[in-house]
Design an enzyme around this catalytic site. Structure first.
Site, mmCIF file in Angstrom:
data_model
loop_
_atom_site.group_PDB
_atom_site.id
_atom_site.type_symbol
_atom_site.label_atom_id
_atom_site.label_comp_id
_atom_site.label_asym_id
_atom_site.label_seq_id
_atom_site.Cartn_x
_atom_site.Cartn_y
_atom_site.Cartn_z
ATOM 1 N N GLY A 46 0.838 -1.202 0.000
ATOM 2 C CA GLY A 46 0.000 0.000 0.000
ATOM 3 C C GLY A 46 0.864 1.238 0.000
ATOM 4 O O GLY A 46 2.005 1.214 0.475
ATOM 5 N N GLN A 51 3.092 9.903 1.128
ATOM 6 C CA GLN A 51 4.418 9.284 1.245
ATOM 7 C C GLN A 51 5.341 9.647 0.085
ATOM 8 O O GLN A 51 6.552 9.484 0.202
ATOM 9 C CB GLN A 51 4.280 7.754 1.328
ATOM 10 C CG GLN A 51 3.599 7.283 2.609
ATOM 11 C CD GLN A 51 3.409 5.785 2.585
ATOM 12 O OE1 GLN A 51 2.416 5.290 2.057
ATOM 13 N NE2 GLN A 51 4.364 5.051 3.127
ATOM 14 N N LEU A 92 6.365 1.564 4.344
ATOM 15 C CA LEU A 92 7.503 1.936 3.501
ATOM 16 C C LEU A 92 8.180 3.214 3.994
ATOM 17 O O LEU A 92 9.345 3.448 3.684
ATOM 18 C CB LEU A 92 7.054 2.110 2.044
ATOM 19 C CG LEU A 92 6.547 0.831 1.364
ATOM 20 C CD1 LEU A 92 6.025 1.140 -0.032
ATOM 21 C CD2 LEU A 92 7.650 -0.222 1.310
ATOM 22 N N HIS A 133 -4.651 1.960 7.388
ATOM 23 C CA HIS A 133 -3.271 2.450 7.508
ATOM 24 C C HIS A 133 -3.010 3.569 6.485
ATOM 25 O O HIS A 133 -2.429 4.602 6.829
ATOM 26 C CB HIS A 133 -2.327 1.254 7.295
ATOM 27 C CG HIS A 133 -0.874 1.565 7.259
ATOM 28 N ND1 HIS A 133 0.029 0.973 8.119
ATOM 29 C CD2 HIS A 133 -0.142 2.371 6.440
ATOM 30 C CE1 HIS A 133 1.247 1.432 7.837
ATOM 31 N NE2 HIS A 133 1.175 2.268 6.828
ATOM 32 N N GLU A 134 -3.460 3.367 5.250
ATOM 33 C CA GLU A 134 -3.184 4.353 4.193
ATOM 34 C C GLU A 134 -3.995 5.630 4.396
ATOM 35 O O GLU A 134 -3.497 6.728 4.151
ATOM 36 C CB GLU A 134 -3.458 3.746 2.804
ATOM 37 C CG GLU A 134 -2.660 2.497 2.459
ATOM 38 C CD GLU A 134 -1.166 2.629 2.691
ATOM 39 O OE1 GLU A 134 -0.629 3.745 2.594
ATOM 40 O OE2 GLU A 134 -0.536 1.601 2.990
ATOM 41 N N HIS A 137 -2.311 7.860 6.704
ATOM 42 C CA HIS A 137 -1.244 8.662 6.078
ATOM 43 C C HIS A 137 -1.799 9.979 5.537
ATOM 44 O O HIS A 137 -1.154 11.028 5.646
ATOM 45 C CB HIS A 137 -0.609 7.901 4.906
ATOM 46 C CG HIS A 137 0.482 6.951 5.293
ATOM 47 N ND1 HIS A 137 1.627 7.353 5.948
ATOM 48 C CD2 HIS A 137 0.626 5.620 5.085
ATOM 49 C CE1 HIS A 137 2.423 6.295 6.136
ATOM 50 N NE2 HIS A 137 1.832 5.234 5.627
HETATM 51 NI NI NI Z 1 2.541 3.264 5.576
#
Ligand code: NI
Length: 167
Positions: A46, A51, A92, A133-134, A137
């Site tokens: 993902g 990011q 990541l 989770h994404e 972000h």
């Molecule tokens: Ni992440």
């Protein structure tokens, strides 16, 4: 398509809150394609636009493990949640760190595709964890924020040390 650079914790740009996508144009399509390529190259399951230092509400995911099910979500919203589940997560932007986080077990997502068409998706298991989770972000939140202060401090020290070794 092109690979984009992934920001690493504690880069302050990971704390920006992303804005909703307003125009579903060629630039958005290129961003989604680049994000998928960057995610597969990493490799990861993902990636949020935050990011790669683009502060718009775009997420790509593929939990298939074989690059066979690329998904993208524009302006995703969690409309409903059910249950709780603990799963080990990584990121990541926080390389080499894996910790258990508690999240909703099932989620109903409302989002748009790259053409601006709305869709709904029910997700459970790894996909449900990944989408939560994404979306975090996009709100400037990292999975390590759920951990104890002591663990967070250790992780920041570890990453700072590794960063110095690369510099
Ligand atoms: Ni992440």
């Amino acid at each position: 398509m092109a690979l984009r650079q992934i920001l690493h914790h504690p880069d302050p740009r990971l704390r920006n809150k992303a804005s909703p996508v307003a125009s579903f144009d060629a630039e958005l399509g290129k961003l989604i394609d680049d994000m998928l390529e960057t995610m597969y190259d990493a490799p990861g399951i993902g990636l949020a636009a935050t990011q790669v230092n683009v502060h718009q509400r775009v997420v790509v995911i593929d939990v298939s493990g074989e690059k066979s099910t690329p998904l993208h979500f524009v302006n995703p919203v969690i409309a409903e949640t059910t249950g709780e589940e603990e799963m080990e997560e990584g990121c990541l932007s926080v390389p080499g760190v894996f910790e258990t986080v508690c999240r909703a077990e099932e989620v109903l997502i409302h989002a748009f595709d790259r053409n601006g068409d709305p869709f709904e998706m029910n997700a459970d298991g790894l996909l449900a964890v990944c989408i939560q989770h994404e979306i975090d972000h996009l709100d400037g939140k990292l999975f390590v924020d759920y951990l104890s202060q002591l663990k967070q401090l250790r992780i920041r020290k570890k990453l700072a040390k590794e960063q110095r070794q690369y510099d």
